[in-house]
Design an enzyme around this catalytic site. Structure first.
Site, mmCIF file in Angstrom:
data_model
loop_
_atom_site.group_PDB
_atom_site.id
_atom_site.type_symbol
_atom_site.label_atom_id
_atom_site.label_comp_id
_atom_site.label_asym_id
_atom_site.label_seq_id
_atom_site.Cartn_x
_atom_site.Cartn_y
_atom_site.Cartn_z
ATOM 1 N N ASP A 183 39.654 8.026 -39.048
ATOM 2 C CA ASP A 183 39.001 6.907 -39.735
ATOM 3 C C ASP A 183 40.019 5.853 -40.179
ATOM 4 O O ASP A 183 41.100 6.177 -40.659
ATOM 5 C CB ASP A 183 38.237 7.456 -40.942
ATOM 6 C CG ASP A 183 37.317 6.436 -41.564
ATOM 7 O OD1 ASP A 183 36.985 5.453 -40.890
ATOM 8 O OD2 ASP A 183 36.926 6.634 -42.734
ATOM 9 N N GLU A 288 34.691 3.035 -32.696
ATOM 10 C CA GLU A 288 34.096 2.114 -33.669
ATOM 11 C C GLU A 288 35.123 1.073 -34.089
ATOM 12 O O GLU A 288 36.283 1.398 -34.372
ATOM 13 C CB GLU A 288 33.614 2.877 -34.904
ATOM 14 C CG GLU A 288 33.118 1.956 -36.027
ATOM 15 C CD GLU A 288 32.461 2.724 -37.168
ATOM 16 O OE1 GLU A 288 31.536 3.516 -36.869
ATOM 17 O OE2 GLU A 288 32.865 2.547 -38.330
#
Length: 454
Positions: A183, A288
């Site tokens: 992340d 992403e």
């Protein structure tokens, strides 16, 4: 150690998993065995047991039969009456052996899943609870989800983060699949490290390449900077976004220049990282792009421009995270105009649907005001990241069960608030929080119900 040894006495060559689970059910105090973890990979039986307050993997070979996996485990070996048992630490090294033996303990892509949820387990203790929660819902969990920032703050590694998720999946015998998200990564080296560790999702944080100063410049200053963009590039972009019209968004000429200047470097960085690292890694990665950690919210026009440029460059985008209007602070509910959020979020959803990826909502912990809106307007297809709630509810337990420890943590948090604000957007005001020394032990858990202290 006698508990799990007594359980091993029940195992024979005719045993079945169902029979052994039935025998262990309701006898956790006697055997210390986690019932769902009882599994067999012929000829070895595996289960997790609590030994002197700590979890261990027990690998039991009836009558001394062996296999490659059993031999590879780094463990203490104990000879019992009817076989040999290995008492193994639930560490990273042994988790990799378990992943080779039980395929479902490997993280996988969430491609094709409608609802995906990142459940950041900051300390590696919460994934069992997360699994118990989501197993009855149509949600694909990203059990391993950490940023480099959080690895540094908790002194962990991606190997450790993934191993914690693997052991939770094994303990609960969760076979529905889970993901692992590197992340808010920023560099090629960070992305490569996460991929090498087996992570299946990469969230690229492009905040350092987004020009937050453009919004405050005059039109003349913007025009001057825009002229510095190579003419060939300007011509292509103007043809694509000003000459050709989109039904989703409409660019004014001045707005277009600001959008280009704000995001062009971030787009180039993303394409570079994707092509050099992600696209060549030999397996599918759920990619992403994050543009949410900026000073201003992402306009629909900006969202469309960024996404279209990535897709035209053949970047396989699984999800994109805009910065929405209002505030998504850590661990507290949404702050802002809910009507404005609804209107703008609907446009963001239309863009994502038209271009073929999911909207991603970051800092999703406790955002109860917007959850129904997200579910409805995305038509049940979205990614959401959350982590703060499980941590804060653990703090609530500490406040109740170990008030002295909580008081120490509370004072430390206030003393270090300015340092914490360097990492996260939080507006907690210590002046509104009662002096913890003036509160009784019974009153301490209530502090987790008030935004500033929470």
């Amino acid at each position: 150690m006698s508990g799990w040894k007594n359980f091993c006495k029940l195992i024979n060559e005719e045993s079945t998993i169902e029979e052994l689970k039935a025998l262990a059910e309701g006898k956790s105090e006697e055997y210390g065995v986690y019932v769902n973890s009882i599994q067999n990979c012929d000829p070895i039986w595996y289960f997790i047991a609590k030994v002197d307050g700590e979890k261990f993997l027990i690998a039991y070979a009836v009558e001394g039969t062996m296999c490659d996996c059993y031999c590879e485990l780094d463990c203490e070996e104990i000879v019992l009456e009817s076989g040999i048992a290995k008492v193994c630490k639930t560490d990273t090294a042994n988790s990799k052996i378990i992943r080779k033996t039980f395929g479902y303990t490997n993280p996988i892509s969430h491609r094709g899943e409608s609802i995906t949820m990142g459940l950041g387990d900051r300390l590696g203790l919460a994934s069992v609870g997360h699994i118990k929660l989501i197993k009855d819902y149509d949600v694909f969990p990203i059990l391993a989800q950490q940023s480099i920032r959080e690895l540094n703050l908790t002194d962990r590694t991606y190997d450790d983060v993934l191993a914690s998720a693997v052991w939770a999946v094994f303990q609960e015998n969760y076979t529905m699949g889970f993901g692992a998200d590197g992340d808010h990564l920023k560099t090629k080296e960070e992305v490569q490290m996460a991929i090498d560790c087996g992570f299946t999702m990469i969230t690229l944080d492009c905040s350092e390449y987004i020009r937050n100063d453009i919004i405050n410049l005059s039109n003349a200053e913007v025009d001057k900077l825009y002229e510095e963009v190579p003419k060939e590039k300007r011509t292509v972009l103007e043809e694509k976004y000003l000459v050709k019209k989109s039904d989703l968004v409409e660019f004014g000429k001045e707005e277009f220049k600001r959008v280009v200047l704000t995001y062009l470097d971030a787009i180039a960085h993303t394409i570079d990282v994707y092509n050099e690292v992600i696209g060549n890694c030999g397996r599918h990665i759920d990619f992403e792009m994050s543009i949410d950690e900026t000073l201003t919210s992402t306009s629909p026009a900006s969202h469309f421009f960024v996404a279209k440029e990535l897709l035209d460059a053949k970047v396989n985008v699984a999800s994109l995270a805009p910065r929405f209007c209002g505030e998504f602070q850590k661990g507290v509910d949404y702050r802002g105009d809910i009507n404005q959020f609804t209107e703008e979020f609907e446009t963001h959803c239309k863009i994502a649907k038209e271009l073929g990826y999911k909207i991603s909502v970051h800092s999703g912990s406790d955002k109860f005001k917007v959850f129904p809106i997200v579910g409805e307007l995305t038509e049940g297809k979205y990614h959401i990241k959350t982590a703060g709630t499980n941590w804060l509810e653990a703090v609530r337990v500490i406040a109740k069960e170990e008030p002295a420890l909580y008081r120490e943590m509370h004072k430390y948090a206030i003393a270090n608030l300015d340092e914490a604000k360097k990492y996260y957007h939080i507006s907690a005001d210590p002046s509104t929080i009662p002096n913890v020394d003036d509160l009784t032990d019974v009153e301490l858990p209530e502090l987790m119900n008030v935004d500033d202290s929470r």
